[in-house]
Design a protein around this motif. Structure first.
Motif: not given
Lengths: 394, 179, 459
Positions: C14, C1, C4-5, C11-12, C8
């Motif tokens: 953590p 997960m 994945l982020a 910058s978003i 993408i």
């Protein structure tokens, strides 16, 4: 975590609610007409008071919804993404209130005492002159426009960023929303507070309370959560029990916060007993309005508090939905208690104008809300963190 | 005291997942009570041991109720009955002024019930327990996941062998030391 | 997960909450290391300073009790001054501890894990410092118990429960008791781990006794977690109620500057604001010296700075709404107070307060400044000063020029006042140093639980 989710996310735009939309709009428009008729039968003052109450009741969940979106974005909360679209749209309904507000503005002379200084005694006249630089028709209009610009602008901006993600790969919109939202929160807080001062507090000549804005904000936050729970259940967003539990917890927490602001405001004014401040509570205690107050203590706070303590209840759609309806009824009573005693200080006289105003504003607002929901994905399917929200299990 | 030394078969695991499987198997197959020991709360222990829901919330709720009722009664009794005195023209029975202390009493009683209630319910303080007899158990608070089975007619050697098969890093057989 | 982020949008995503070693034994030992290490010279140096200050504190208390509270600078019309300013300041600092440990637990904020123990200890010591002031202010502390608590004395006199000062007694004593129980319950598993990791006979016995024989059984964890969460659940409304009641001390009066209805929530926000600032002030050096950088990461500090920014805005909202209502009220006393506050003899203090509490936190809008150790440390000290000044201004400015110009007077603290204040800071420091020395300042069991969870979400 890579295991395929059990939840089926609807990929197609939502096309339901046609009948409900039409019914709401018909009820709304008919009630609006009847409200006009009833204005001629009773008095303009009475009818506009009713309208202000109805407006306050229906706009508060929308304002609360905008606040919640900003707060969730500021905290980078990911669990809310799955049911977020409906929250955006509840906030987006605020636009229609800019139109419905026109009736308050048109007849403001009939309800705001500071518009009729000729009727004042000496002390009230001194206050009027002292406040005149701030509380005059031009400034009042200017501020109302500013409030609506902030609310509509914010709700639409965040909604459109989110909507754009449905059709294109735009993860940067999430980052944009996370940046804008915290910066917008102070503006939103001040706008709601000062709207409360302008539209509600100034109904009474002498009353002033620095808590008043927060008291209204607490009601916004609680009612927004209640409406969001109901809408989420109604449109069958595929949330799991934990989503529902967290939403229920927030509704519970902000109902407690509402009680906190109400108690602190009342207790401080009661205990200090300064003549300038007391009339507002005085007319609500030493008249039949006191029963409305007792009703609120029991049905807005004590009983919902005890019932909502239950953890299991917050996992149950039917039971939590019931509590959301309950709290919205309590919120209607609370808003009535804020607005109406100024008109009928001896006690509540629920009249036909109240009913028409309530249905008129509510029908049009709900119709507009369903109209905006139709043809849209009710799950933000393009949000990069949607998978995190699907797996939400604290 | 009627003193019969209890005996336990114990097994330490490196991974919580293995421990959970073993605990579940043991609970289903042996007669004695199975217990798991972990350095931090591990998700799934309640299911593996088939534990019922905790009683603590009910306990604390009762405490809170007593606190709220007792607190308000105390205030009412002191201000209206025992020592009625006019201060600032406020009524003797000033409900708004009594709410803060009533609230604090509710909180105080809940907190005291939660703390002392849970300790009493768990049976602490109890400095000695037979599981401490196993030297490897010292890591149960650090990085190992242990289970114990109280012997009630099972063969300890067979149990130990079975636990080894289920992935235990080490097993042990301990007897309670009676004073 | 997470991967994945990250693909993408970097910058978003953590960064991890715990860095470095991730097997449980190393993690435990790195957290316990400050307890095992021989006492450092620097520790002794700081300890001696704080011990000296504590001596000064108790001398000042002794002198106050011997001579009477006339040795303090407060007198009519400024009948409350340093005593209550520092009381409120310390209580406020204590609140951040409860907020971090309880409210963030309820909100499932994982980043609280590494700093909760630390801030709970801070709460306890801050509340002790706070409670000293009103007790000494009674002049005869040995009588305080039956003046303040409903104790059946032979005089047949009972406390006056329609006064917020008696509410305070209940609030602060409940707060201290609950914080202590919450802290100790949280500490139990770690005391057991210390018992099992220690080699000396005496340390084994001592930690064994204090751990009450904890053995981490599954049945116990179930009840333990239930009780711990419930304690967090009651601590949350408690912390709100405590500072609300502290604000009632002022707001129930009729004095302009004290009587305004926004006080309760704005005091609560101010308490959290100053408390988080104090956590940053203490934790930035502490994590350097204790080698806890892998568990107290920049992400924790950044999150705390965001809380400072957010609560700073609530405080600013309080100031703005209060000033607006003072003006809107049209009351000549409220207007007079407003004038004194902004243009009177203490006006520089007011503007300094605005600078520290409203202007300074705005630097935290910028990510790089939120993450700079030096910047946040200096800013946090500004906030500490600003929040102390806020209480000074509320109390002294409102009192020194009240309704009758004939009774106006200036205020200045005496040397005893200053010694008491500096003394409590040293007393707080001494307690804190002892805590860092003998108790693991990071909750090892919770960090391990978090590490376990992180391993499983990354796989």
């Amino acid at each position: 975590m890579s295991a395929p989710s059990q939840i089926v996310v609807p990929r197609l735009p939502w096309e339901g609610g046609r009948k409900q939309m039409l019914a709401a709009l018909v009820i709304g428009v008919v009630s609006l007409v009847l409200w006009f008729v009833s204005m001629r039968m009773t008095s303009t003052e009475r009818a506009v008071y009713s309208w202000l109450w109805a407006l306050l009741f229906w706009i508060t969940p929308c304002l609360g919804a905008i606040g919640w979106i900003c707060a969730f974005n500021a905290a980078k909360a990911k669990w809310i993404i799955l049911p977020r679209r409906t929250l955006e749209l509840i906030g987006g309904t605020v636009g229609i209130f800019a139109v419905l507000f026109v009736f308050v503005a048109m007849f403001m002379r009939d309800i705001y005492p500071w518009m009729r200084p000729e009727a004042f005694d000496e002390e009230a006249r001194r206050l009027f002159e002292h406040r005149h630089k701030w509380m005059n028709q031009g400034m009042w209009f200017g501020r109302a426009i500013l409030y609506f610009l902030i609310w509509i602008g914010l709700a639409e901006r965040l909604h459109r960023w989110s909507l754009a993600q449905d059709t294109a790969d735009l993860p940067e919109n999430t980052a944009k929303a996370w940046t804008l939202s915290p910066a917008a929160l102070p503006f939103l807080g001040f706008a709601i507070s000062f709207a409360a001062f302008d539209w509600l507090m100034s109904l009474n000549v002498t009353f002033f309370s620095s808590m008043f804005g927060l008291y209204v904000i607490a009601g916004c936050a609680m009612s927004a959560m209640a409406v969001w729970i109901l809408v989420t259940i109604a449109v069958k967003t595929p949330i799991n029990g934990h989503h529902l539990h967290s939403m229920g917890k927030l509704m519970f927490a902000f109902n407690c916060f509402w009680a906190y602001t109400a108690f602190c405001q009342f207790m401080l004014i009661w205990i200090a007993d300064i003549p300038d401040e007391t009339p507002w509570h005085h007319m609500r205690i030493w008249s039949d309005w006191r029963y409305v107050g007792y009703f609120q203590i029991v049905f807005h706070f004590v009983l919902p508090f005890i019932i909502l303590l239950s953890r299991g209840l917050k996992f149950d759609k039917r039971k939590l939905g019931f509590m959301a309806v309950w709290l919205l009824i309590a919120h209607a009573v609370d808003t009535y208690w804020i607005v109406m005693p100024q008109l009928t200080p001896d006690g509540p006289h629920f009249g036909i104008t109240d009913l028409f105003a309530f249905l008129g504003v509510g029908g049009i607002a709900i119709g507009f809300f369903i109209f905006r929901m139709r043809g849209k994905n009710l799950v933000p399917i393009g949000d990069p963190f949607l998978p995190v929200s699907l797996e939400y299990r604290p | 005291m009627s003193e019969v030394a209890r005996q336990f078969v114990m097994a330490g695991f490196k991974e919580p997942e293995l421990m959970l499987v073993a605990a579940k198997r043991m609970r289903e197959t042996v007669k004695g009570e199975v217990e798991a020991y972990t350095p931090y709360p591990v998700h799934g222990v309640d299911e593996a041991l088939a534990l019922p829901k905790s009683i603590i919330p009910k306990m604390v709720g009762t405490g809170a109720l007593f606190g709220v009722c007792g607190g308000y009664t105390l205030l009412y009794w002191c201000s209206v009955i025992a020592y009625p005195i006019n201060v600032g023209g406020r009524p003797l029975h000033s409900a708004p002024a009594f709410i803060p202390i009533t609230f604090e009493c509710g909180i105080l009683l809940s907190a005291l019930t939660a703390f002392f209630g849970v300790l009493a319910w768990m049976g602490y303080p109890r400095l000695y327990h037979p599981v401490f007899e196993s030297p490897g158990f010292r890591r149960a608070s650090i990085d190992r996941f242990w289970i114990s089975i109280e012997l009630a007619g099972d063969d300890p050697n067979k149990l130990q062998a079975e636990l080894k098969e289920l992935g235990a890093e080490e097993t042990d057989f301990v007897t309670e030391q009676l004073q | 997960m997470a991967d994945l982020a990250r693909t993408i949008s970097p910058s978003i995503t953590p960064e991890p909450l715990i860095e470095g070693p991730d097997d449980d034994l190393t993690l435990t030992d790195s957290v316990f290391a400050p307890v095992w290490k021989p006492t450092a010279k620097g520790w002794w140096f700081l300890f001696m300073i704080c011990l000296g200050g504590t001596g000064m504190l108790f001398s000042a208390i002794g002198w106050t009790v011997y001579k009477g509270i006339g040795v303090w600078g407060n007198n009519i019309p400024v009948a409350w001054a340093f005593g209550i300013i520092n009381f409120v300041w310390w209580i406020g600092i204590g609140h951040a501890g409860t907020l971090i440990s309880a409210i963030l637990l309820l909100f499932q904020q994982k980043w609280r894990t590494s700093i909760n123990r630390f801030s709970e200890a801070m709460t306890l010591f801050a509340v002790i410092c706070a409670a000293l002031y009103p007790v000494v202010h009674t002049g005869r502390p040995w009588f305080a118990a039956y003046w303040l608590f409903p104790y059946p004395s032979t005089l047949g006199i009972w406390p006056q429960f329609r006064s917020p000062l008696t509410w305070d007694v209940f609030a602060v004593s409940t707060y201290f008791t609950t914080s202590l129980l919450f802290w100790y319950l949280g500490l139990l598993p770690d005391l057991a781990a210390l018992r099992d990791r220690s080699t000396g006979k005496w340390s084994q016995r001592l930690y064994g006794i204090f751990s009450l024989g904890w053995r981490g059984a599954g049945r116990h964890w179930r009840d333990y977690m239930s009780a711990y969460t419930l304690l967090a659940g009651v601590a949350t409304p408690l912390v709100v109620s405590v500072h609300t009641i502290v604000s009632f001390d002022f707001a129930t009066a009729q004095l302009p500057g004290w009587h305004t209805t926004i006080f309760p929530p704005y005091f609560v926000a101010g308490a959290v604001f100053s408390g988080f600032a104090m956590v940053v002030t203490l934790i930035v050096p502490a994590r350097e010296f204790l080698g806890l950088k892998n568990v107290i990461t920049l992400r924790h500090l950044e999150a705390m700075n965001k809380v400072i920014l957010a609560t700073g805005w609530i405080v600013a909202y309080g100031y703005a709404v209060e000033i607006f209502n003072d003006w809107y009220s049209g009351s000549r006393y409220e207007l007079g107070h407003l004038h004194e506050k902004m243009l009177g003899p203490f006006a520089p203090f007011f503007w300094m307060q605005m600078f520290c509490n409203v202007v300074v936190p705005q630097i935290f809008w910028k990510r790089s400044l939120r993450r700079s150790l030096l910047v946040m440390w200096i800013a946090s000290i500004f906030v500490n000063i600003g929040m102390w000044l806020e209480r000074f201004n509320i109390i002294v400015i409102s009192l020194h020029r009240d309704f009758i110009p004939g009774s106006w007077a200036a205020y200045a603290p005496t040397i005893i006042d200053v010694s008491l204040f500096v003394g409590t800071i040293c007393f707080f420091g001494m307690n804190f140093l002892l805590f860092l020395r003998f108790v693991p300042s990071v909750a090892a069991n919770e960090v391990k639980e978090l590490a376990h969870e992180m391993r499983h979400t990354h796989v």
